[in-house]
Design a protein around this motif. Structure first.
Motif, mmCIF file in Angstrom:
data_model
loop_
_atom_site.group_PDB
_atom_site.id
_atom_site.type_symbol
_atom_site.label_atom_id
_atom_site.label_comp_id
_atom_site.label_asym_id
_atom_site.label_seq_id
_atom_site.Cartn_x
_atom_site.Cartn_y
_atom_site.Cartn_z
ATOM 1 N N THR A 53 0.843 -1.201 0.000
ATOM 2 C CA THR A 53 0.000 0.000 0.000
ATOM 3 C C THR A 53 0.882 1.255 0.000
ATOM 4 O OG1 THR A 53 -0.011 0.405 2.392
ATOM 5 C CG2 THR A 53 -1.599 -1.234 1.552
ATOM 6 N N ASP A 54 0.225 2.409 -0.174
ATOM 7 C CA ASP A 54 0.957 3.685 -0.053
ATOM 8 C C ASP A 54 0.619 4.381 1.269
ATOM 9 O OD1 ASP A 54 -1.647 4.501 -0.382
ATOM 10 O OD2 ASP A 54 -1.246 5.861 -2.060
ATOM 11 N N HIS A 55 0.180 3.592 2.272
ATOM 12 C CA HIS A 55 -0.292 4.233 3.494
ATOM 13 C C HIS A 55 0.833 4.853 4.334
ATOM 14 C CE1 HIS A 55 -4.396 1.924 3.466
ATOM 15 N NE2 HIS A 55 -4.047 2.385 2.289
ATOM 16 N N VAL A 56 2.055 4.284 4.238
ATOM 17 C CA VAL A 56 3.182 4.957 4.912
ATOM 18 C C VAL A 56 3.309 6.366 4.330
ATOM 19 C CG1 VAL A 56 5.707 5.027 5.108
ATOM 20 C CG2 VAL A 56 4.486 2.895 5.580
ATOM 21 N N GLU A 57 3.255 6.456 3.010
ATOM 22 C CA GLU A 57 3.408 7.772 2.360
ATOM 23 C C GLU A 57 2.239 8.701 2.693
ATOM 24 O OE1 GLU A 57 4.237 7.552 -1.810
ATOM 25 O OE2 GLU A 57 4.668 9.707 -1.919
ATOM 26 N N ARG A 58 1.032 8.130 2.768
ATOM 27 C CA ARG A 58 -0.128 8.986 3.104
ATOM 28 C C ARG A 58 0.051 9.628 4.462
ATOM 29 N NH1 ARG A 58 -5.177 5.308 1.931
ATOM 30 N NH2 ARG A 58 -5.930 6.323 3.803
ATOM 31 N N LEU A 59 0.652 8.911 5.398
ATOM 32 C CA LEU A 59 0.821 9.458 6.748
ATOM 33 C C LEU A 59 2.084 10.312 6.875
ATOM 34 C CD1 LEU A 59 -0.362 6.412 8.863
ATOM 35 C CD2 LEU A 59 -1.287 8.728 9.059
ATOM 36 N N THR A 60 3.150 9.904 6.177
ATOM 37 C CA THR A 60 4.443 10.552 6.433
ATOM 38 C C THR A 60 4.881 11.501 5.334
ATOM 39 O OG1 THR A 60 5.792 8.879 5.310
ATOM 40 C CG2 THR A 60 5.212 8.436 7.610
ATOM 41 N N GLY A 61 4.237 11.390 4.147
ATOM 42 C CA GLY A 61 4.636 12.257 3.036
ATOM 43 C C GLY A 61 5.773 11.688 2.204
ATOM 44 N N ARG A 62 6.271 10.489 2.566
ATOM 45 C CA ARG A 62 7.307 9.875 1.710
ATOM 46 C C ARG A 62 7.123 8.360 1.684
ATOM 47 N NH1 ARG A 62 10.177 7.272 4.485
ATOM 48 N NH2 ARG A 62 10.224 7.599 6.728
ATOM 49 N N PRO A 63 7.544 7.754 0.553
ATOM 50 C CA PRO A 63 7.272 6.322 0.402
ATOM 51 C C PRO A 63 8.067 5.457 1.365
ATOM 52 C CG PRO A 63 8.509 7.193 -1.493
ATOM 53 C CD PRO A 63 8.208 8.355 -0.610
ATOM 54 N N ALA A 64 7.571 4.248 1.592
ATOM 55 C CA ALA A 64 8.254 3.292 2.482
ATOM 56 C C ALA A 64 9.559 2.831 1.851
ATOM 57 C CB ALA A 64 7.337 2.101 2.732
ATOM 58 N N GLY A 65 10.551 2.578 2.693
ATOM 59 C CA GLY A 65 11.860 2.116 2.210
ATOM 60 C C GLY A 65 11.880 0.607 2.015
ATOM 61 N N THR A 66 12.925 0.135 1.345
ATOM 62 C CA THR A 66 13.052 -1.300 1.043
ATOM 63 C C THR A 66 13.749 -2.042 2.181
ATOM 64 O OG1 THR A 66 15.206 -0.946 0.022
ATOM 65 C CG2 THR A 66 13.278 -0.822 -1.422
ATOM 66 N N PHE A 67 13.614 -3.379 2.168
ATOM 67 C CA PHE A 67 14.367 -4.185 3.131
ATOM 68 C C PHE A 67 15.861 -4.119 2.802
ATOM 69 C CE2 PHE A 67 16.342 -8.110 4.662
ATOM 70 C CZ PHE A 67 16.116 -7.940 6.020
ATOM 71 N N ALA A 68 16.188 -4.006 1.503
ATOM 72 C CA ALA A 68 17.606 -3.889 1.118
ATOM 73 C C ALA A 68 18.238 -2.678 1.812
ATOM 74 C CB ALA A 68 17.723 -3.773 -0.396
ATOM 75 N N ARG A 69 17.502 -1.570 1.864
ATOM 76 C CA ARG A 69 18.008 -0.356 2.527
ATOM 77 C C ARG A 69 18.179 -0.609 4.029
ATOM 78 N NH1 ARG A 69 20.961 3.499 1.117
ATOM 79 N NH2 ARG A 69 21.927 3.153 3.113
ATOM 80 N N TRP A 70 17.182 -1.274 4.620
ATOM 81 C CA TRP A 70 17.266 -1.585 6.066
ATOM 82 C C TRP A 70 18.521 -2.407 6.335
ATOM 83 C CZ3 TRP A 70 17.870 -5.707 9.275
ATOM 84 C CH2 TRP A 70 17.591 -5.501 10.626
ATOM 85 N N ALA A 71 18.767 -3.400 5.460
ATOM 86 C CA ALA A 71 19.907 -4.295 5.676
ATOM 87 C C ALA A 71 21.222 -3.520 5.600
ATOM 88 C CB ALA A 71 19.864 -5.416 4.642
ATOM 89 N N ILE A 72 21.326 -2.603 4.651
ATOM 90 C CA ILE A 72 22.561 -1.796 4.535
ATOM 91 C C ILE A 72 22.733 -0.947 5.796
ATOM 92 C CG2 ILE A 72 23.593 0.158 3.284
ATOM 93 C CD1 ILE A 72 22.182 -1.069 0.727
ATOM 94 N N ASP A 73 21.648 -0.321 6.225
ATOM 95 C CA ASP A 73 21.748 0.581 7.381
ATOM 96 C C ASP A 73 22.047 -0.152 8.687
ATOM 97 O OD1 ASP A 73 21.194 2.604 5.646
ATOM 98 O OD2 ASP A 73 19.100 2.871 6.250
ATOM 99 N N HIS A 74 21.725 -1.455 8.744
ATOM 100 C CA HIS A 74 21.902 -2.210 10.000
ATOM 101 C C HIS A 74 22.990 -3.277 9.894
ATOM 102 C CE1 HIS A 74 17.971 -0.328 10.431
ATOM 103 N NE2 HIS A 74 18.168 -0.401 11.736
ATOM 104 N N ALA A 75 23.780 -3.220 8.817
ATOM 105 C CA ALA A 75 24.782 -4.275 8.585
ATOM 106 C C ALA A 75 25.710 -4.449 9.783
ATOM 107 C CB ALA A 75 25.582 -3.959 7.320
ATOM 108 N N ALA A 76 26.075 -3.353 10.431
ATOM 109 C CA ALA A 76 27.043 -3.433 11.536
ATOM 110 C C ALA A 76 26.528 -4.313 12.676
ATOM 111 C CB ALA A 76 27.348 -2.030 12.054
#
Ligand SMILES: NC(=O)c1ccc[n+]([C@@H]2O[C@H](COP(=O)([O-])OP(=O)(O)OC[C@H]3O[C@@H](n4cnc5c(N)ncnc54)[C@H](OP(=O)(O)O)[C@@H]3O)[C@@H](O)[C@H]2O)c1
Length: 294
Positions: free
Chosen positions: A268-291
């Motif tokens: 859905t686009d409901h994250v964007e409806r509430l926050t004004g920006r689209p939801a991020g990917t799991f790939a992005r989460w994995a990069i940000d939490h690799a450590a």
């Protein structure tokens, strides 16, 4: 979408917000964001995180009405989670919410099937029961139904220290959502004027539907390793989880979820409806939490 609350004196003041589950994966993100928005934040959990300026702690159990009553004093809005496997112990909490009458934002599950008499498994059933209890008590909650949180992957960290295979019970594919996006959506809902929010539940998903094997591959890409997922039988998963010290009831609920929960193929686009920006990917989460996995 942020709004301010008007104090009894008529002067605008930052809203006072109670965050339940404040030591958890999601709760910690919600607390950080509310604090950054200038809200007055009170945290409720049985344990306590380290002290930080501007954040108050109310240590207590959600099933203890006296602890909930004390935590609700002076509160305008509550971010509510219900981490138990049964909604029956929530009756005391609901009565305290009715008495204190704050706005309530409840974190539920995308796996609820509104048309079903019974839900697929006990974890989804408890969310359906909580939504009904809150609604029937006249609390008019804002309900945010979340898909699988990306932060659940933290549970793989110890296996990754031992090797490149993550084994566990397989589960149906879900639109895994970054808990930071859910936290942004929670904060937007807590700070918005209620008239600007939907009465229907928001459905918070990530941008793509992933199998657990697919998540493991994406995590491996972020870590520079060739990781793979190995599904194990329910019997083996059960005996391993019991050996890890999890309660029999929790283990049976997790096994039921792995066997019976249907694929959540909807994004859905409901994250964007509430926050004004689209939801991020799991790939992005994995990069940000690799450590966290090294
Ligand atoms: N994980 C998902 O994929 C997912 C998907 C949809 C919805 N949800 C909902 O989101 C909630 C939060 O997820 P999460 O990953 O942040 O969970 P988490 O990391 O396990 O955190 C759970 C929080 O609840 C607190 N807690 C547990 N039992 C409590 C009790 N009896 N009284 C007071 N506080 C209690 C814990 O702190 P203490 O142990 O210190 O009390 C902790 O702060 C879940 O409980 C679930 O209802 C999760």
């Amino acid at each position: 979408m942020p709004d301010t609350t008007t104090a009894p004196t008529g002067s605008p003041r930052p809203p006072s917000i109670l965050v339940t589950g404040a030591t958890g994966n999601l709760g910690r993100e919600v607390v950080d964001r509310l604090h950054a928005h200038g809200a007055r934040v009170r945290c409720l959990a049985r344990g306590q995180a380290g002290p930080r300026p501007g954040v108050e702690w109310a240590v207590g159990d959600l099933t203890d009405p006296a602890a909930v009553r004390a935590a609700l004093v002076g509160i305008d809005a509550v971010f509510l989670i219900w981490p138990l496997l049964d909604a029956a112990p929530a009756h005391g909490l609901i009565a305290e919410l009715v008495a204190a009458a704050p706005r309530v934002v409840y974190l539920s599950s995308t796996a609820i099937a509104d048309e079903a008499a019974r839900q697929s498994d006990p974890i989804v059933q408890v969310h359906a029961d909580m939504e009904a209890l809150l609604r029937d008590a006249g609390l008019r909650p804002t309900v945010l139904r979340s898909d699988t949180l990306a932060s659940n992957a933290r549970g793989w960290a110890s296996q990754l220290k031992a090797g490149d295979v993550i084994s566990g019970p397989d589960v149906a594919r879900t639109a895994v959502v970054d808990e930071r996006d859910v936290a942004d959506a929670v904060v937007a809902a807590l700070l918005a004027h209620p008239d600007r929010l939907d009465r229907e539940p928001y459905v918070l998903t990530g941008p793509e539907v992933l199998s657990r094997a697919g998540q493991v591959v994406l995590l491996g890409t972020a870590l520079g390793r060739r990781l793979r997922f190995q599904a194990v039988t329910a019997e083996l998963a059960r005996s391993r989880m019991l050996a890890d010290g999890r309660s029999e009831r929790l283990v049976e609920a997790l096994i039921a979820a792995s066997l019976r929960r249907p694929e959540s193929h909807r994004t859905t686009d409901h994250v964007e409806r509430l926050t004004g920006r689209p939801a991020g990917t799991f790939a992005r989460w994995a990069i940000d939490h690799a450590a966290e996995f090294s």
